[in-house]
Design a protein around this motif. Structure first.
Motif, PDB file in Angstrom:
ATOM      1  N   VAL A   1       0.110   4.407  -2.570  1.00  0.00           N
ATOM      2  CA  VAL A   1      -0.172   5.787  -2.160  1.00  0.00           C
ATOM      3  C   VAL A   1       0.861   6.737  -2.761  1.00  0.00           C
ATOM      4  O   VAL A   1       0.531   7.777  -3.333  1.00  0.00           O
ATOM      5  N   THR A   2       2.136   6.332  -2.656  1.00  0.00           N
ATOM      6  CA  THR A   2       3.212   7.180  -3.152  1.00  0.00           C
ATOM      7  C   THR A   2       3.067   7.459  -4.638  1.00  0.00           C
ATOM      8  O   THR A   2       3.154   8.610  -5.086  1.00  0.00           O
TER       9      THR A   2
ATOM     10  N   VAL B   1      -6.526   0.418  -0.394  1.00  0.00           N
ATOM     11  CA  VAL B   1      -6.027   1.476   0.497  1.00  0.00           C
ATOM     12  C   VAL B   1      -5.891   2.774  -0.285  1.00  0.00           C
ATOM     13  O   VAL B   1      -6.344   3.841   0.159  1.00  0.00           O
TER      14      VAL B   1
ATOM     15  N   VAL C   1       3.203   2.027   7.102  1.00  0.00           N
ATOM     16  CA  VAL C   1       2.798   2.479   5.765  1.00  0.00           C
ATOM     17  C   VAL C   1       2.845   4.009   5.711  1.00  0.00           C
ATOM     18  O   VAL C   1       3.398   4.601   4.777  1.00  0.00           O
TER      19      VAL C   1
ATOM     20  N   PRO D   1       0.802  -1.225   0.000  1.00  0.00           N
ATOM     21  CA  PRO D   1       0.000   0.000   0.000  1.00  0.00           C
ATOM     22  C   PRO D   1       0.839   1.281   0.000  1.00  0.00           C
ATOM     23  O   PRO D   1       0.408   2.297  -0.552  1.00  0.00           O
ATOM     24  N   ALA D   2       2.029   1.245   0.622  1.00  0.00           N
ATOM     25  CA  ALA D   2       2.829   2.478   0.685  1.00  0.00           C
ATOM     26  C   ALA D   2       3.181   2.951  -0.718  1.00  0.00           C
ATOM     27  O   ALA D   2       3.073   4.137  -1.032  1.00  0.00           O
ATOM     28  N   LEU D   3       3.558   2.024  -1.579  1.00  0.00           N
ATOM     29  CA  LEU D   3       3.926   2.432  -2.936  1.00  0.00           C
ATOM     30  C   LEU D   3       2.697   2.829  -3.757  1.00  0.00           C
ATOM     31  O   LEU D   3       2.781   3.696  -4.616  1.00  0.00           O
TER      32      LEU D   3
ATOM     33  N   THR E   1       6.383   5.178   5.584  1.00  0.00           N
ATOM     34  CA  THR E   1       7.010   4.930   4.287  1.00  0.00           C
ATOM     35  C   THR E   1       6.524   5.939   3.248  1.00  0.00           C
ATOM     36  O   THR E   1       7.296   6.410   2.412  1.00  0.00           O
ATOM     37  N   VAL E   2       5.218   6.261   3.291  1.00  0.00           N
ATOM     38  CA  VAL E   2       4.699   7.276   2.380  1.00  0.00           C
ATOM     39  C   VAL E   2       5.375   8.622   2.656  1.00  0.00           C
ATOM     40  O   VAL E   2       5.717   9.375   1.747  1.00  0.00           O
TER      41      VAL E   2
ATOM     42  N   LEU F   1       0.159   9.839  -5.288  1.00  0.00           N
ATOM     43  CA  LEU F   1       0.498  11.233  -4.967  1.00  0.00           C
ATOM     44  C   LEU F   1       1.333  11.825  -6.100  1.00  0.00           C
ATOM     45  O   LEU F   1       1.109  12.958  -6.540  1.00  0.00           O
TER      46      LEU F   1
ATOM     47  N   PRO G   1      -4.287   1.302   7.410  1.00  0.00           N
ATOM     48  CA  PRO G   1      -3.348   2.231   6.776  1.00  0.00           C
ATOM     49  C   PRO G   1      -4.029   3.402   6.050  1.00  0.00           C
ATOM     50  O   PRO G   1      -3.467   4.486   5.983  1.00  0.00           O
TER      51      PRO G   1
END
Lengths: 722, 722
Positions: A402-403, A674, B674, A398-400, B677-678, A406, B398
């Protein structure tokens, strides 16, 4: 003026067609008992919310009207009720359009499912959905023009404030009436967008966070207690909110150009004949004429798709109605502008290309609106690289997701801003500041067509929900899903129009604002003045503050929803097995209360911030504030709108099997959900509210401009020192 | 001028103390063989990267210097090597400071772990870390002033361009040298910040995404193949990047005020005696004097903490050194400003409060810097509500962590912008535009103290990594963790200073820019001019584009790292059981190559965008572009910096047991990871690069301003038409 009959006729055609479609949709069959029951629950929830919300709007509008009455009467030393009346007229028109459009949407949803169930044909289903949506679209254009017609007739001609011989004394009363009419529309839009936006996203996020992510049940599953609230939200947020939002944009664009023309008029009169009188008179009426052409063109565009042979390509059909409306507007505008301006004296107007200049400016608006929409489609549709990249990034968590989202949202700001920059420069080069305002009108002239298409989306979404909850044949859901996914793309395009036109309208209101307190007519807003600079910096922070507060509001309401859904699953384990019926009502109440409670502060900020800072630091500070806020809001609106749209469609792309080896329910899909959830409040609450924010700020400042220059703390201190 | 000896002395004191601390740190013991081995690997990786990066900077700088030489010689019809030489001097000073500071950081890290191991005392460990960090801090102030001294001595006095009698003809050459010196510093900063930022975050995200989230091994675990790369990243990004970033800010603030003073000087000469000659001369030297005071004050502040009795409260000790430096700067400034300006003739300067006016403006800068820092601390420290709210939201997954963090970041923009607005208005009211520039200098005058404290953070972070990888007593890690967490807060404060001063410096460069091509001295940047407006809109989109590209770069490199780590775990299952040694080298190579490859485009954009648009649309468009970019970049920098800091500390808050029932390894903690990391690329790559972006853009435009007004496409077309 005889031209006003054209305006009235256009409004009558649009509203008449809306009534026809309303009756035609309502006359259809609802389907089986289960479907009727669910539709009734959604309708009941939506009605309860909008009634409660309108009560609040009624109170706020009443207070504002009284305050306006007192201030204007005090300022001019005579009882001045007209601006307040215009304000109330604006709120009524906007409220009516939102109410009727939402009402029919709650009838249309179940009829769309039923049509899909009976015919199993995408073409016939599309027609019902579009017919339902067209009521909202036509009401937007119809009521907006009807109200403007009344403002002209009552205050312009009836009270004589648009008398061409006394315009230098009465013109400012007329522009005040126009501004107040626009503000009335804006305030309803603010409440509907913000309130509806919080409602719908709290329900949506709440339903998704527990339902999809924790309990792993599909969307719109009847076991999810938040699912009815989610469907109610589509109606109050995406239908009523969107409708009054675009009505406000439309009115804002038209009034800003009329106000500008009247301001030019007054200055020309003061400076005795800088622009010929009959030319100025034409300029005051032309925006209404162009808008009327656009409205009739929209009726034709919609009717064409509703009456033509069914097809199985909904995307093309919908685009057809919009592009037809746009093309007819441009062509019709060419013909009518020619006869309207022909032979007039253009001295001093800045019309550099003769009598077609304002038409060219408006056409620049049409074209740049279409281009900005196409750019939005590129960044948010899963047919192109940016959205696919987000889908692929979801494989790494999920972090990537979102990244990447953005990043896509941020990068997507440049292209539309270049288009906007060109539109500003070109329309100014062709027709001066008036051209800027005309470009805004051009962008929105066929608003009834775009809103019809936009409203069709949530209606189809609701239809899918009803199909799922009534456990209809999966094929039905398949049809509504297809319609819904097309709706996502059209929604992104519609947002491009909204923010593009909003910024042009805000900029031309800006010029009227400067005219209002600088009687010398020097439009100076010099950024090396530290007061203006400070204003711009604080102004630029305002949309961020506003957005942050909206997101917090949604997330607060969503958290309550999550707790409630978890509680129900925990205390009634029979829900998940299908033995117990979940308690839908409590979830509806949570969304309603959250929305009502949280919408007040951001709405008040948009009104009070420019007012308070004007009385503290004077009109130049507010000038900086408006520019700063406008620039910053445009960026945030595009960033949030496109990032949100891209996340949503990246998720859909994975569901459709676009990322090999990762399907619905996989870890990659969870990651994409997410992203979608993060994007929800950004694209459906924050983004659309930002263009209302900048227009409310501009309008309020315009109304109070003279007061700022007469009474402000900083000025008082500096006279005290010197 | 004799005053230059003061500047030289200040630089010498700072650099001498840096040398002393360098030797003192390097003379300490490295600890056991395992520790030495790890430290050597980190050092080797860092050196390899910076050597390779510097080679690229060397090439780019060479090209720019030659281009400058050709352009300036062509423009003035005579061989003009001076600006190029000043440019090379700037790159050398910045490169040297970054190199030395990073070098000692890679020696200090292991010595910090060893001190913690031997003494088990937080006080003594803090001293080693701060001593290591102070080298970077002192080099920033020392080399910056040394370079400025050389510019004054070589070009000002040696070549005679600062000759007070011929200033109207030679002044612009001198300001060109100053601008080029500043640009040299900026370009190194851009590469170090962007390259280092991509390096460190790719490694960090890569390590976290697989290590923490998938394999559930702790941070800095030697089994994680990306862990050495992660530690190298701290040195190249957070040490060298940060150092040259703040050196650039510092130089930018000083040169912008000098350039402004010289511009005023030239205009006053042209308009014969608007401001008294000896007063203008003082104004040209005063910025250097104030900066020298700040540098000496920083030496005292650092030395005080290094020599005083050890304590066990690192937060208080670090704050002490900064606040002491700030207080001494203000007090010292008061004394010296008094004797410096006393008796001068203030006619026409805008110094409304007599000879202390510029000191008051600088002090306004000091105070508002401190307040902006405190606001950043409020929004990012887990001692306050905003960060805790994010931590609590993590319990619901998250999506809500991310949403709450975005909201916090957005809301956090308003308060610092109000402070900035007040600072602008007040410093202008006290000392005119010169006051604005002095406020920027004030904010950064004690930069050596803040950078020392900021650099101490990554050194402690590295020390913790080495302790973990060498499997030292957990108590050692506990000490370094405590130091590291204090470093997080000081880093957020430092970012507040950086963006605040950057915006003030950019705004005063703006004024010099307007002076440069408008010989009438009318500083008009009117926002109702459509060209300026269009420029502002495109300019506002630029920081978004730039940020989006940086995020994409990081995420692209991080994805490669994730694949590599996964590959190693898959192909060598012995790594996770501790039997096989992971392949650290490949990970280092991936980070290096990713950074080198990805940093070029954003760096080039910041230089080429204003240049190209200037030659296309002329100087006024660029004026709008600069204002739009500055306003938009400030917002994004604060938003990203605070959101990122808050996510990081929300995660730490959960780890520390702040959210009842949810600890390290829980679902809530995973959600917080998460968010962290974001936030990583946002706060450590995007945010800090934005202030470099706006200053490079302003400086490049300032250098090319005259060319824009002479040669531009739009102007050429319009002369063609008329």
């Amino acid at each position: 003026m005889v031209i006003m009959f054209v305006v009235l006729a256009a409004a009558a055609i649009a509203l008449g067609y809306a009534l026809f479609n309303y009756k035609s949709v309502k006359g259809m069959d609802e389907g089986n008992a289960r479907m009727s029951e669910i539709a009734a629950a959604i309708r009941e929830g939506a009605n309860a919310f909008i009634n409660y919300e309108y009560r609040i709007i009624f109170i706020v509008a009443g207070i504002v009207a009284v305050v306006f009455g007192i201030i204007f009467s005090f300022e001019e030393g005579t009882f001045r009720w007209e601006p307040s009346a215009a304000f109330v007229l604006g709120t009524s028109m906007s409220a009516l359009a939102g109410y009727i459009g939402m009402k029919i949407a709650t009838y249309a949803n179940v009829r769309v499912s039923n049509t899909a169930r009976l015919t199993l044909k995408i073409g016939s289903t599309l027609k019902v959905a579009l017919k339902g949506g067209s009521v909202m679209g036509l009401c937007v254009g119809g009521f907006a023009l009807l109200g403007l017609f009344l403002v002209y007739v009552i205050f312009g001609f009836g009270m004589g404030y648009l008398n061409m011989d006394s315009i230098e004394t009465t013109g400012s009363i007329f522009t005040q009436c126009l501004s107040c009419y626009a503000l009335g529309c804006s305030i309803v839009a603010m409440f509907n967008r913000v309130g509806g936006g919080i409602y719908t996203k709290a329900a949506d996020m709440g339903a998704d966070l527990v339902g999809k992510t924790e309990a792993h049940i599909p969307e719109d599953d009847p076991r999810n207690p938040a699912t009815i609230a989610d469907n109610v939200g589509d109606n109050v947020g995406d239908v009523a909110g969107l409708g009054s939002d675009l009505l406000e944009s439309y009115v804002g664009a038209i009034t800003s150009s009329i106000i500008l023309a009247v301001s030019l008029f007054m200055h020309a009169s003061i400076e005795s004949g800088l622009i010929a009188k009959d030319m100025l008179e034409k300029m005051v009426f032309y925006p209404l004429v162009f808008a009327s052409i656009g409205l009739v063109a929209s009726v034709i565009g919609i009717a064409y798709v509703l009456f033509k042979k069914e097809s199985d390509n909904p995307h093309r059909d919908l685009n057809m109605s919009t592009w037809a409306a746009a093309a007819i507007t441009v062509i019709g505008g060419f013909i009518i502008t020619g006869s309207f301006f022909k032979g007039a004296d253009f001295t001093g107007t800045g019309f550099s290309l003769g009598y077609l200049s304002p038409w060219i400016a408006a056409s620049i608006g049409v074209v740049s609106g279409v281009v900005i929409g196409a750019i939005a489609e590129y960044y948010t549709s899963d047919a192109y690289a940016p959205t696919r990249k987000i889908a692929h990034a979801s494989v790494d968590g999920p972090a990537l997701t979102v990244t990447e989202g953005l990043a896509t949202g941020m990068i997507s700001c440049m292209a539309p801003l270049i288009v906007l920059g060109i539109a500003i420069y070109a329309s100014y080069a062709v027709s001066g500041m008036y051209g800027l305002a005309m470009a805004a009108i051009g962008m929105l002239s066929f608003v009834s067509a775009t809103v019809s298409v936009d409203t069709y989306g949530p209606i189809s979404d609701n239809a899918g929900g009803i199909a799922e909850m009534s456990r209809l044949d999966p094929e039905v859901r398949h049809i509504t899903d297809k319609l819904d996914s097309v709706g996502n793309t059209t929604a992104a395009i519609g947002k491009g129009f909204a923010i593009g036109s909003a910024s042009l309208a805000a900029l031309s209101l800006m010029v009227s604002y400067l005219y209002a307190f600088s009687p010398s007519g020097s439009l100076d807003l010099n950024f090396t003045d530290p007061l203006i600079l400070a204003g711009a910096l604080v102004g630029a922070a305002l949309p961020y503050l506003f957005s942050g507060m909206l997101i917090e509001a949604v997330s607060k309401a969503a958290q309550k929803m999550v707790e409630e859904v978890r509680r129900q699953f925990r205390e009634m384990p029979g829900i998940l097995t299908g033995q117990d019926k979940p308690d839908y009502k409590t979830c509806i109440t949570i969304s309603s209360q959250g929305a009502i409670k949280e919408m007040k502060t951001p709405a008040l900020i948009s009104i009070l911030f420019p007012l308070v800072s004007g009385f503290l630091f004077g009109p130049y500070f507010v000038g900086g504030l408006l520019i700063g806020a406008t620039v910053s809001a445009i960026m945030l609106a595009i960033f949030t709108g496109n990032a949100g749209g891209a996340w949503d469609n990246a998720k859909k792309y994975i569901e459709a099997g676009g990322v090999e080896g990762h399907f619905k329910g996989s870890a990659a899909h969870d990651a994409a959900v997410v992203g979608d959830t993060v994007g929800d409040p950004l694209k459906d609450t924050v983004g659309p509210s930002l263009d209302i924010l900048i227009k409310i700020m501009s309008t309020v400042s315009l109304i109070a401009a003279v007061l700022f220059s007469q009474y402000n703390l900083l000025g008082w201190i500096s006279t005290l020192i010197h």
